[in-house]
Design an enzyme around this catalytic site. Structure first.
Site, PDB file in Angstrom:
ATOM      1  N   GLN A 101      19.357  55.741   6.058  1.00  0.00           N
ATOM      2  CA  GLN A 101      18.197  56.164   5.288  1.00  0.00           C
ATOM      3  C   GLN A 101      18.079  55.304   4.045  1.00  0.00           C
ATOM      4  OE1 GLN A 101      17.057  60.461   4.617  1.00  0.00           O
ATOM      5  NE2 GLN A 101      18.066  60.020   2.684  1.00  0.00           N
ATOM      6  N   ASP A 135      -6.563  64.101   3.491  1.00  0.00           N
ATOM      7  CA  ASP A 135      -6.515  62.649   3.731  1.00  0.00           C
ATOM      8  C   ASP A 135      -7.019  62.329   5.140  1.00  0.00           C
ATOM      9  OD1 ASP A 135      -5.305  59.838   3.737  1.00  0.00           O
ATOM     10  OD2 ASP A 135      -4.538  60.591   1.852  1.00  0.00           O
ATOM     11  N   HIS A 166      -2.816  56.175   6.545  1.00  0.00           N
ATOM     12  CA  HIS A 166      -2.807  56.478   5.114  1.00  0.00           C
ATOM     13  C   HIS A 166      -2.234  57.856   4.812  1.00  0.00           C
ATOM     14  CE1 HIS A 166      -4.695  57.380   1.143  1.00  0.00           C
ATOM     15  NE2 HIS A 166      -4.589  56.068   0.948  1.00  0.00           N
ATOM     16  N   ASN A 268      -8.702  52.417  -7.582  1.00  0.00           N
ATOM     17  CA  ASN A 268      -8.198  51.034  -7.554  1.00  0.00           C
ATOM     18  C   ASN A 268      -9.232  49.992  -7.966  1.00  0.00           C
ATOM     19  OD1 ASN A 268      -5.833  52.104  -6.420  1.00  0.00           O
ATOM     20  ND2 ASN A 268      -6.633  51.884  -4.352  1.00  0.00           N
ATOM     21  N   VAL A 284      -7.350  68.678 -12.568  1.00  0.00           N
ATOM     22  CA  VAL A 284      -6.379  68.047 -11.673  1.00  0.00           C
ATOM     23  C   VAL A 284      -5.383  67.204 -12.478  1.00  0.00           C
ATOM     24  CG1 VAL A 284      -8.109  67.976  -9.839  1.00  0.00           C
ATOM     25  CG2 VAL A 284      -7.807  65.974 -11.324  1.00  0.00           C
ATOM     26  N   SER A 348      -3.252  55.534  -4.391  1.00  0.00           N
ATOM     27  CA  SER A 348      -2.954  56.485  -3.309  1.00  0.00           C
ATOM     28  C   SER A 348      -1.463  56.676  -3.127  1.00  0.00           C
ATOM     29  CB  SER A 348      -3.526  55.973  -1.981  1.00  0.00           C
ATOM     30  OG  SER A 348      -4.885  56.260  -1.853  1.00  0.00           O
TER      31      SER A 348
END
Length: 405
Positions: A101, A135, A166, A268, A284, A348
């Site tokens: 991992q 998403d 994504h 972005n 938010v 993102s």
């Protein structure tokens, strides 16, 4: 006044992205074998002999760790090779895959490996929190994710599977399982709710997004945190969308009032996040992106999957007073559909680090309100990143740090 918009897109900068795969090798051929020779046998000579006499298609010749070779052959050819007195045994080739991992740079930089709740040690202790990924959907069969439910708002008759990548990537940064394989998330093993509001091209409408938020609000008794790594043009009217007729804002306010903490991408466009929604909403947690290539402060690390300057404000990230936290968002490795892994960049990718941090806080403070979660994450943040850099707004945002969560 909010500008009308119907399409929303991923807050993900893919330029220069590098793809990584999940497995070390494709499945082996059905008739591929390893031929182990007796000590002292000339491996190259014997491999050539078997190739001529028995038709073995030699691939590798082993001469240091052992004497032998690998190659393809029929069952009859295998039997003839095995009968050679210089052959110790013949074994079929087996599939193998990566089992170690890795700790992604972003998980390292926000100190998730130091969080007592995350408890990252490869022992698969699960974070007791539920996170909605609003998403492109999520790969529900990915071995590194615990997907427990969800909704498809783009094609309601179908499950919310991810045909883009994504949403699966976002989900892994939030909660990839700490099982000694693949990668690990900020809140390992957090229960993921796949809410598909973007199609497989990564595009959707406000109608589908509101459908997703509505699903989250309806399940606010279970879902603790929602991640929205998407955005469109718009602004905050200061009245939860009532003054400007903004249904997305109104829906988020209702969901927040029901107890769900929302982490959203700043965007972005190298522009003020005040002109992008949901980034502009006050209710938010809006997240900008840090360029970090080695998981450590101080700068100086060479760029990897895209050009940027280590330990600085990402050159693509939106900025401004609406940004609440910054998190790693450049060259982030996470889960990908079909059991894979991939490295991509964008706000993102920064946002799910914060969603994971919120999940850790909710796991130990289940009664915390969204405002309390936001305040806790901001108080715990650090200014230990290089500034000023490309950030043009004159304010150094706190960098997510979940050490004490």
């Amino acid at each position: 006044m909010r500008r009308p918009t119907t399409a929303l897109v991923l807050a993900c900068a893919l330029a220069g992205a590098t793809g990584l795969t999940a497995h070390a090798a494709p499945p082996p051929a059905e008739r591929e074998y390893i031929v182990v020779l007796e000590e002292g046998t000339n491996a190259k000579g014997k491999a050539d002999e078997h190739s001529r006499a028995h038709g073995a298609q030699v691939k590798h010749v082993y001469q240091a760790a052992m004497k032998g070779y690998s190659g393809r052959m029929s069952e009859q050819e295998r039997e003839r090779v095995a009968a050679d007195p210089d052959v110790a045994w013949v074994e079929p080739v087996r599939q193998v895959r990566a089992t170690a991992q890795s700790l992604p740079t972003g998980i390292d930089r926000v100190n998730a490996d130091a969080s007592p709740t995350a408890a990252i040690d490869g022992a698969d202790q699960r974070t007791d929190a539920d996170v909605a990924v609003i998403d492109t959907g999520v790969d529900s069969s990915h071995p590194d994710l615990d997907v427990v439910g969800g909704k498809n708002c783009t094609l309601p008759m179908l499950p919310p599977e991810d045909g883009n990548g994504h949403g699966t990537h976002v989900a892994g940064t939030i909660g990839a399982v700490d099982n000694g394989d693949g990668v690990v998330g900020v809140a390992p093993g957090a229960r993921i709710w796949a809410v598909k509001v973007l199609n497989d091209a990564g595009v959707g409408t406000t109608a589908d997004v509101v459908c997703g938020i509505d699903y989250v609000a309806a399940n606010a008794g279970t879902i603790d945190v929602a991640n929205m790594s998407l955005g469109g043009a718009g602004s905050d009217d200061g009245q939860c969308g009532r003054a400007s007729g903004d249904s997305e804002h109104s829906a988020i306010c209702r969901a927040v009032s029901a107890g769900v903490t929302f982490a959203v991408a700043a965007g972005n466009d190298s522009a003020d996040a005040a002109n992008s929604t949901p980034a502009a909403y006050d209710e938010v947690i809006t997240v900008s992106a840090l360029a970090d290539f080695n998981g450590r402060p101080g700068g100086g690390a060479p760029a990897t999957c895209r050009q940027d300057e280590d330990d600085t404000f990402a050159d693509f990230s939106n900025f401004g007073a609406d940004v609440d936290l910054i998190a790693p968002g450049v060259c982030i490795t996470s889960t990908w559909p079909n059991g894979g892994y991939n490295t991509i960049s964008g706000t993102s990718m920064a946002t799910p680090h914060v969603a994971g941090g919120a999940a850790l806080h909710k796991a130990t403070n289940p009664g915390a309100s969204p405002e309390q979660v936001k305040n806790a994450l901001q108080r715990a943040g650090t200014k230990d990143w290089t500034w000023p850099s490309q950030d043009p707004d004159g304010t150094q945002e706190s960098l997510l740090d979940v050490t004490g969560f």
